[in-house]
Write an enzyme that holds these catalytic residues in place. Structure first.
Site, PDB file in Angstrom:
ATOM      1  CG  ASP A   1      -2.101   0.915   1.094  1.00 27.05           C
ATOM      2  OD1 ASP A   1      -1.911   2.150   1.202  1.00 27.05           O
ATOM      3  OD2 ASP A   1      -3.209   0.423   0.852  1.00 27.05           O
TER       4      ASP A   1
ATOM      5  CG  HIS B   1      -1.118   6.053   4.321  1.00 28.32           C
ATOM      6  ND1 HIS B   1      -0.574   5.698   5.538  1.00 28.32           N
ATOM      7  CD2 HIS B   1      -1.527   7.333   4.453  1.00 28.32           C
ATOM      8  CE1 HIS B   1      -0.671   6.726   6.371  1.00 28.32           C
ATOM      9  NE2 HIS B   1      -1.242   7.732   5.739  1.00 28.32           N
TER      10      HIS B   1
ATOM     11  CD  GLU C   1      -1.012  15.643   4.229  1.00 33.01           C
ATOM     12  OE1 GLU C   1      -1.800  16.057   5.092  1.00 33.01           O
ATOM     13  OE2 GLU C   1      -1.160  14.560   3.618  1.00 33.01           O
TER      14      GLU C   1
ATOM     15  CD  GLU D   1      -1.708  14.474   9.294  1.00 36.21           C
ATOM     16  OE1 GLU D   1      -0.965  14.510   8.303  1.00 36.21           O
ATOM     17  OE2 GLU D   1      -2.641  13.663   9.440  1.00 36.21           O
TER      18      GLU D   1
ATOM     19  CB  CYS E   1      -2.065  11.731  11.955  1.00 34.36           C
ATOM     20  SG  CYS E   1      -3.856  11.584  11.991  1.00 34.36           S
TER      21      CYS E   1
ATOM     22  CB  CYS F   1      -6.642  11.331   9.326  1.00 31.66           C
ATOM     23  SG  CYS F   1      -5.694  12.828   8.960  1.00 31.66           S
TER      24      CYS F   1
HETATM   25 ZN   LIG Z   1      -4.267  13.348  10.651  1.00 34.22          ZN
END
Ligand SMILES: [Zn+2]
Length: 631
Positions: free
Chosen positions: A191, A193, A305, A321, A323, A398
């Site tokens: 994947d 990600h 990002e 971020e 996350c 997210c």
């Molecule tokens: Zn996030």
């Protein structure tokens, strides 16, 4: 062996591990301590908010339409299923803490039933591809997030298993995981990600089913083989530019990089692959040694990002971020367990008390996605990419459910065990009830940490063993009132605890100024006010009328007073000045920037609390006054 009560990361008994986590039912934070209150806010406000927003944003409806056999009509980001799964995970951890929460139990049960209906006969589950592009299933792995979403489903299922809830969701996740093993053991692909790697290892830990671990290892080693079309972002964005073991530095999309590293550690410790573990350590050192903000944030570029170059850490254009900070916390925890080195716990603390804490408003329902260290006067906050204040949800949301799942399981990250006894890494008001050599022990922790450095522990049970108390890297004076030895960043108290014994740990936390590494050009000539684990910032709302935040300077050699304000238990007051060029030129000659005669007392508040009183400019790094810097 039962998997009940284990936390989010629970290495098998055979894993490479210096320290082992306690189970979630062995540690509890008191509701009025900092961490316990945070958990309470998360449970009372953040989690119900996430559940509500999943509906409003269309994520639940996507699954309902899939379950009904519809096609088309998909709303939200194509990976919105992952928001549902992260919330499911958070609700599961929360039910382990507060089983009486019928609203969350209903969410877990109805979501599990919905997922069961939405799942294809062969086990596949992804509402976007089923509704919108069924012919593209598994065909665009670089961008599809199918395995990423599956990973979050698996993590939710592991949480549900350990919490003893959500049997239907667990069954769905197992079926999907089995399909993934069947397909990707035979076909080369991974994947774009990362996330599935760490999820599969945890599912292996939860079930003992070895193919999950084997596939996770395979996916790690398939990365960097050019299997992912790079398209406009380039292969580094996907960490696919070089085989994982050969990577010299962190690169690309930060969350992807850090999730991948978490998976690498998980695979390495379960397969005793020490070179792979060394890879993770090397990349951690790069990330945390040259590319991390003082708040614990990662990611200096909005574009992609992404990580920037070493020491490229602009405060105003920080992406940071939420996350990514959570992913860094997850990674550091895994390396702490593997190595027992205090530096990993220090970085968990830095991120937790600064960028992660600051990403949620005190109402528990507004969040930052990007976490700048400087919000400029005149900032255009109209775009959600860099808003001026926390928003209730994002088009890509997210972060809020990621926060919810971390905070609902936070007590699982505080204390560990090894053959010598117990180790306390995070200090929270509460109780630890565990065993040492099979004998019950209890530790009652009373502390106002992080506002105060005094931690009182009443320890009882287990005969002779060692209690290790972390001395944070920021602390230069740590003592216990009983005999202890200092070793590896911990004060270790070894004694017979059969009779209840009180230990008082005192971590001196005078206000201090922190300087940047000289290579961080963006904040050269600036300092940060800090106290204990908390980084402080100056907000416009605390400045006199007419004073522009960017004109403020600070004297790092003058005394700093400790105070308090409404909603801020500890404020810091430092000597400041206002400096401007004599004429308001954009590029004045050297020597023309002078202090205005009026003295200024700067009030600084914890970064964790910024933007809660009034939206407006803020800065963490404050320039040093020219009288002190010689400029
Ligand atoms: Zn996030």
């Amino acid at each position: 062996m039962t998997d009940a009560h284990h936390g989010p990361v629970h290495p098998t008994p055979d894993a490479v591990a210096t320290l082992r986590p306690l189970s979630l039912d062995e540690v509890g934070f008191a509701p009025d301590g900092f961490l316990g209150a945070w958990q309470h806010r998360n449970a009372a406000s953040t989690l119900p908010h996430c559940v509500r927003m999943l509906d409003e944003a269309g994520a639940m409806d996507n699954l309902r339409r899939t379950a009904a056999g519809d096609s088309g009509g998909f709303r939200n980001m194509w990976f919105a299923d992952s928001d549902v799964y992260k919330t499911l995970e958070a609700a599961s951890w929360q039910l382990a803490l507060t089983p009486e929460r019928e609203d969350l139990r209903a969410f877990v049960d109805t979501t599990g039933a919905l997922l069961a209906k939405a799942q294809d006969d062969d086990g596949y589950l992804n509402s976007h591809f089923t509704l919108v592009a069924p012919e593209k299933r598994w065909q665009e792995l670089h961008w599809s997030h199918e395995l990423y979403c599956a990973g979050h489903l698996v993590q939710a299922a592991v949480a549900a298993t350990r919490a003893g809830v959500g049997a239907e969701a667990v069954a769905v996740a197992r079926r999907f995981a089995d399909l993934i093993v069947e397909r990707f053991s035979a076909v080369d692909g991974t994947d774009g990600h990362p996330e599935i790697e760490t999820a599969l290892v945890e599912l292996y830990r939860s079930t003992g089913h070895r193919p999950y671990l084997d596939l996770a290892g395979r996916l790690v080693d398939l990365r960097g083989r050019g299997l992912l079309p790079a398209e406009r972002f380039g292969p580094g964005y996907l960490q696919d530019h070089v085989p994982v073991r050969e990577a010299a530095e962190v690169t690309g999309h930060v969350v992807r990089q850090l999730y991948l590293l978490a998976g690498i550690v998980d695979v390495a410790v379960e397969t005793h692959d020490l070179p792979l573990l060394d890879t993770a350590v090397r990349l951690w050192e790069d990330a945390f040694g040259t590319k991390m903000y003082v708040t614990g944030a990662h990611g200096s570029r909005h574009r992609d990002e992404a990580y920037g170059d070493p020491y490229e850490l602009p405060p105003d254009r920080a992406y940071g971020e939420t996350c990514a900070a959570i992913a860094g916390f997850h990674l550091s925890w895994r390396l702490l367990l593997a190595t027992g080195e205090v530096r990993y716990a220090d970085e968990m603390e830095r991120a937790l008390y600064n960028v992660i804490a600051g990403s949620t408003a005190i109402d528990g329902t507004h969040f930052f996605y990007s976490n700048p260290l400087h919000l400029r006067t005149g900032h255009d906050g109209s775009h959600e990419d860099a808003p001026s204040q926390r928003l209730s949800w994002y088009s890509c949301s997210c972060c809020p459910p990621n926060l919810a799942r971390l905070v609902s399981s936070l007590h699982g990250y505080a204390v560990t065990t090894d053959d010598s006894g117990l180790q306390m890494h995070l200090y929270g008001d509460g109780v630890v009830r565990s065993t040492v050599d099979g004998v019950p022990v209890e530790i009652t922790v009373v502390t106002q940490y992080p506002w105060d450095g005094r931690v009182t522990l009443v320890v009882e049970g287990g005969g002779e063993w060692t209690l290790a108390l972390r001395v944070p890297g920021w602390c230069t004076e740590a003592t216990t009132d009983v005999e202890s030895t200092s070793d590896g960043g911990y004060l270790r108290v070894t004694r017979d605890w059969t009779r209840a014994t009180e230990v008082v740990l005192t971590l001196a936390m005078p206000p201090r100024f922190v300087a940047p590494h000289p290579r961080i050009d963006a904040v050269r000539g600036c300092v940060v006010l800090a106290r204990g684990p908390l980084v402080y910032c100056v907000e416009q709302t605390d400045l006199p009328d007419g004073v522009v935040l960017e004109d403020v300077r600070v004297d790092p050699f003058a005394p700093v007073a400790v105070g308090a304000a409404e909603g801020v238990p500890v404020t810091l007051r430092a000597a400041g000045a206002i400096e401007r060029p004599g004429a308001d030129e954009l590029y004045p000659p050297v020597g023309a920037i002078v202090p205005l005669p009026a003295a200024l007392t700067l009030t600084a508040v914890p970064y964790a609390l910024w933007g809660n009183r009034e939206a407006g400019p803020m800065r963490v790094w404050v320039p040093v006054s020219s009288a002190r810097s010689g400029t």
